[in-house]
Scaffold this motif. Structure first.
Motif, PDB file in Angstrom:
ATOM      1  N   PRO A  27       0.812  -1.228   0.000  1.00  0.00           N
ATOM      2  CA  PRO A  27       0.000   0.000   0.000  1.00  0.00           C
ATOM      3  C   PRO A  27       0.841   1.272   0.000  1.00  0.00           C
ATOM      4  N   LEU A  28       1.983   1.244   0.714  1.00  0.00           N
ATOM      5  CA  LEU A  28       2.851   2.419   0.742  1.00  0.00           C
ATOM      6  C   LEU A  28       3.371   2.736  -0.655  1.00  0.00           C
ATOM      7  N   SER A  29       3.755   1.692  -1.383  1.00  0.00           N
ATOM      8  CA  SER A  29       4.248   1.895  -2.739  1.00  0.00           C
ATOM      9  C   SER A  29       3.133   2.369  -3.672  1.00  0.00           C
ATOM     10  N   LEU A  30       1.985   1.711  -3.572  1.00  0.00           N
ATOM     11  CA  LEU A  30       0.895   1.995  -4.499  1.00  0.00           C
ATOM     12  C   LEU A  30       0.295   3.379  -4.324  1.00  0.00           C
ATOM     13  N   TYR A  31       0.107   3.800  -3.056  1.00  0.00           N
ATOM     14  CA  TYR A  31      -0.649   5.020  -2.806  1.00  0.00           C
ATOM     15  C   TYR A  31       0.199   6.227  -2.389  1.00  0.00           C
ATOM     16  N   VAL A  32       1.480   5.989  -2.101  1.00  0.00           N
ATOM     17  CA  VAL A  32       2.333   7.095  -1.678  1.00  0.00           C
ATOM     18  C   VAL A  32       3.543   7.258  -2.602  1.00  0.00           C
ATOM     19  N   MET A  33       4.367   6.206  -2.672  1.00  0.00           N
ATOM     20  CA  MET A  33       5.635   6.346  -3.366  1.00  0.00           C
ATOM     21  C   MET A  33       5.471   6.440  -4.886  1.00  0.00           C
ATOM     22  N   HIS A  34       4.657   5.574  -5.470  1.00  0.00           N
ATOM     23  CA  HIS A  34       4.505   5.633  -6.933  1.00  0.00           C
ATOM     24  C   HIS A  34       3.928   6.966  -7.412  1.00  0.00           C
ATOM     25  N   PRO A  35       2.892   7.512  -6.747  1.00  0.00           N
ATOM     26  CA  PRO A  35       2.440   8.846  -7.155  1.00  0.00           C
ATOM     27  C   PRO A  35       3.530   9.901  -7.007  1.00  0.00           C
ATOM     28  N   PHE A  36       4.339   9.778  -5.939  1.00  0.00           N
ATOM     29  CA  PHE A  36       5.450  10.711  -5.735  1.00  0.00           C
ATOM     30  C   PHE A  36       6.484  10.569  -6.844  1.00  0.00           C
ATOM     31  N   TRP A  37       6.848   9.331  -7.171  1.00  0.00           N
ATOM     32  CA  TRP A  37       7.841   9.097  -8.229  1.00  0.00           C
ATOM     33  C   TRP A  37       7.318   9.538  -9.590  1.00  0.00           C
ATOM     34  N   ASN A  38       6.032   9.349  -9.819  1.00  0.00           N
ATOM     35  CA  ASN A  38       5.444   9.785 -11.096  1.00  0.00           C
ATOM     36  C   ASN A  38       5.549  11.297 -11.270  1.00  0.00           C
ATOM     37  N   THR A  39       5.536  12.000 -10.147  1.00  0.00           N
ATOM     38  CA  THR A  39       5.687  13.457 -10.202  1.00  0.00           C
ATOM     39  C   THR A  39       7.146  13.851 -10.369  1.00  0.00           C
ATOM     40  N   VAL A  41       9.657  12.162 -11.687  1.00  0.00           N
ATOM     41  CA  VAL A  41      10.287  11.791 -12.952  1.00  0.00           C
ATOM     42  C   VAL A  41      10.070  12.854 -14.027  1.00  0.00           C
ATOM     43  N   LYS A  42       9.028  13.656 -13.892  1.00  0.00           N
ATOM     44  CA  LYS A  42       8.762  14.706 -14.873  1.00  0.00           C
ATOM     45  C   LYS A  42       9.812  15.820 -14.820  1.00  0.00           C
ATOM     46  N   VAL A  43      10.582  15.854 -13.724  1.00  0.00           N
ATOM     47  CA  VAL A  43      11.631  16.873 -13.595  1.00  0.00           C
ATOM     48  C   VAL A  43      12.816  16.549 -14.495  1.00  0.00           C
ATOM     49  N   PHE A  44      13.051  15.275 -14.752  1.00  0.00           N
ATOM     50  CA  PHE A  44      14.216  14.864 -15.526  1.00  0.00           C
ATOM     51  C   PHE A  44      14.011  15.116 -17.011  1.00  0.00           C
ATOM     52  N   PRO A  45      15.040  15.588 -17.707  1.00  0.00           N
ATOM     53  CA  PRO A  45      14.928  15.787 -19.159  1.00  0.00           C
ATOM     54  C   PRO A  45      14.794  14.453 -19.879  1.00  0.00           C
ATOM     55  N   TYR A 101      17.030   6.545  -2.747  1.00  0.00           N
ATOM     56  CA  TYR A 101      15.810   5.741  -2.789  1.00  0.00           C
ATOM     57  C   TYR A 101      14.862   6.256  -3.866  1.00  0.00           C
ATOM     58  N   THR A 102      14.777   7.564  -3.986  1.00  0.00           N
ATOM     59  CA  THR A 102      13.910   8.172  -4.991  1.00  0.00           C
ATOM     60  C   THR A 102      14.422   7.882  -6.397  1.00  0.00           C
ATOM     61  N   LEU A 103      15.723   8.007  -6.599  1.00  0.00           N
ATOM     62  CA  LEU A 103      16.303   7.723  -7.916  1.00  0.00           C
ATOM     63  C   LEU A 103      16.085   6.264  -8.305  1.00  0.00           C
ATOM     64  N   ASP A 104      16.159   5.383  -7.327  1.00  0.00           N
ATOM     65  CA  ASP A 104      15.923   3.965  -7.593  1.00  0.00           C
ATOM     66  C   ASP A 104      14.470   3.716  -7.983  1.00  0.00           C
ATOM     67  N   GLY A 105      13.582   4.591  -7.512  1.00  0.00           N
ATOM     68  CA  GLY A 105      12.168   4.441  -7.831  1.00  0.00           C
ATOM     69  C   GLY A 105      11.766   5.038  -9.157  1.00  0.00           C
ATOM     70  N   VAL A 106      12.531   6.010  -9.647  1.00  0.00           N
ATOM     71  CA  VAL A 106      12.137   6.704 -10.880  1.00  0.00           C
ATOM     72  C   VAL A 106      12.887   6.232 -12.116  1.00  0.00           C
ATOM     73  N   ASP A 107      13.943   5.444 -11.944  1.00  0.00           N
ATOM     74  CA  ASP A 107      14.725   5.042 -13.117  1.00  0.00           C
ATOM     75  C   ASP A 107      13.896   4.230 -14.111  1.00  0.00           C
TER      76      ASP A 107
END
Length: 310
Positions: A27-39, A41-45, A101-107
């Motif tokens: 649940p932490l990944s589905l409802y917290v971390m993935h939405p955060f990572w989806n946001t 990743v848009k910062v990266f070119p 941890y964030t970079l590992d989630g957005v790669d």
């Protein structure tokens, strides 16, 4: 030896058929971390290669490990009567760990965003994750430390193995359930490695774990990462793992020498030598595997440009 190819033609052919498959019900990944990572990743070119994001996060963990090794080399900094780690170090380590941890989630999201997903990317990600286990766990140990108010280096060694086994079991399960045959040989390699390292600790005439805990943890974590990477290669290519990992040979010889009752300084030299050999061997393995797969898929590991476009 410099150009040795670790990935066989059979395995390269297996990589061509590989399809990524994973289930995340946390649940932490589905409802917290993935939405955060989806946001995030848009910062990266869109020209930024996913593997470069993965490697950057890994380097941050290595930096944290080295930083804590400088300020707390023997894990006594949190003990009464010892010089404590400066507050700013904890802040830096905490921030960098979260960034890693964030970079590992957005790669992976960057790979899908740029349409650059390949088996190499997954292997690169999981391979570095397997080595990150020791960097992260050993860095966290400085919070508790040794001494009257801390935990023993042997307890931390057991906790390290809990993390290592938790990581490898997920890949071992995927290896078993994703192909038609069972890897009886791989189990022998893993059990033999566990036995040899534990035997060294229990039979050490100089109590090597007490003298060089950080170095011993690093040696174990590096050897574990190499064994795990070979498992992941076989799992992704649907091939059988080798019966034994060659790193077991020098480790077995060292255990045999220790059984002869060597002097404490000789035992320390053996640990330094073995750690150096394992580190260089694992780096060589990683570099060569990345080169092979990059050539096979005709891509650059750290760039989205195609070789034929140069």
């Amino acid at each position: 030896m410099a150009g040795y190819e670790y990935v066989s033609p059979e395995q390269l052919a297996g990589f061509d058929k590989y399809k990524y498959s994973a289930v995340d019900t946390n649940p932490l990944s589905l409802y917290v971390m993935h939405p955060f990572w989806n946001t995030v990743v848009k910062v990266f070119p869109t020209w930024l290669a996913p593997n470069l994001i993965t490697f950057s996060g890994f380097l941050l963990l290595v930096f944290n490990f080295l930083l804590m090794a400088y300020f707390d080399p023997d894990f006594y900094a949190s003990a009464p009567g010892h010089k404590h780690v400066p507050d700013w170090v904890w802040i830096v380590v905490g921030i960098l760990n979260f960034i890693a941890y964030t970079l590992d989630g957005v790669d992976g999201k960057q790979a899908r965003r740029t349409n650059s997903s390949t088996p190499l990317g997954e292997l690169f990600d999981h391979g570095l994750d397997s080595w990150s286990c020791v960097y992260f766990v050993v860095t966290v140990y400085s919070i508790f430390g040794r001494g009257s108010t801390g935990v023993s280096v042997f307890v931390l060694y057991l906790l390290l193995w809990v993390v290592l086994f938790s990581f490898i079991l997920s890949h071992w399960e995927k290896y078993n359930t994703g192909i038609l045959f069972l890897p009886w040989g791989y189990d022998i390699s893993q059990v033999k490695f566990d036995y040899d390292v534990l035997a060294w600790i229990l039979q050490s005439p100089s109590d090597i774990l007490e003298i060089h805990p950080r170095l011993f943890y690093f040696m174990v974590g590096t050897a574990f990462a190499n064994i795990t990477c070979q498992l992941i290669v076989c799992q992704m290519s649907s091939t059988r793992c080798p019966t034994l990992n060659w790193l077991l040979v020098p480790l077995f010889l060292v255990v045999m020498v220790v059984n002869l009752g060597v002097a404490s300084h000789i035992e320390s030299v053996l640990l330094y030598t073995l750690t150096t050999a394992f580190t260089l061997a694992h780096i060589h393995y990683g570099v060569q595997v990345v080169k092979q797969l990059s050539s096979h898929f005709q891509i650059y590991p750290f760039s989205l440009r195609k070789p034929n476009s140069d």
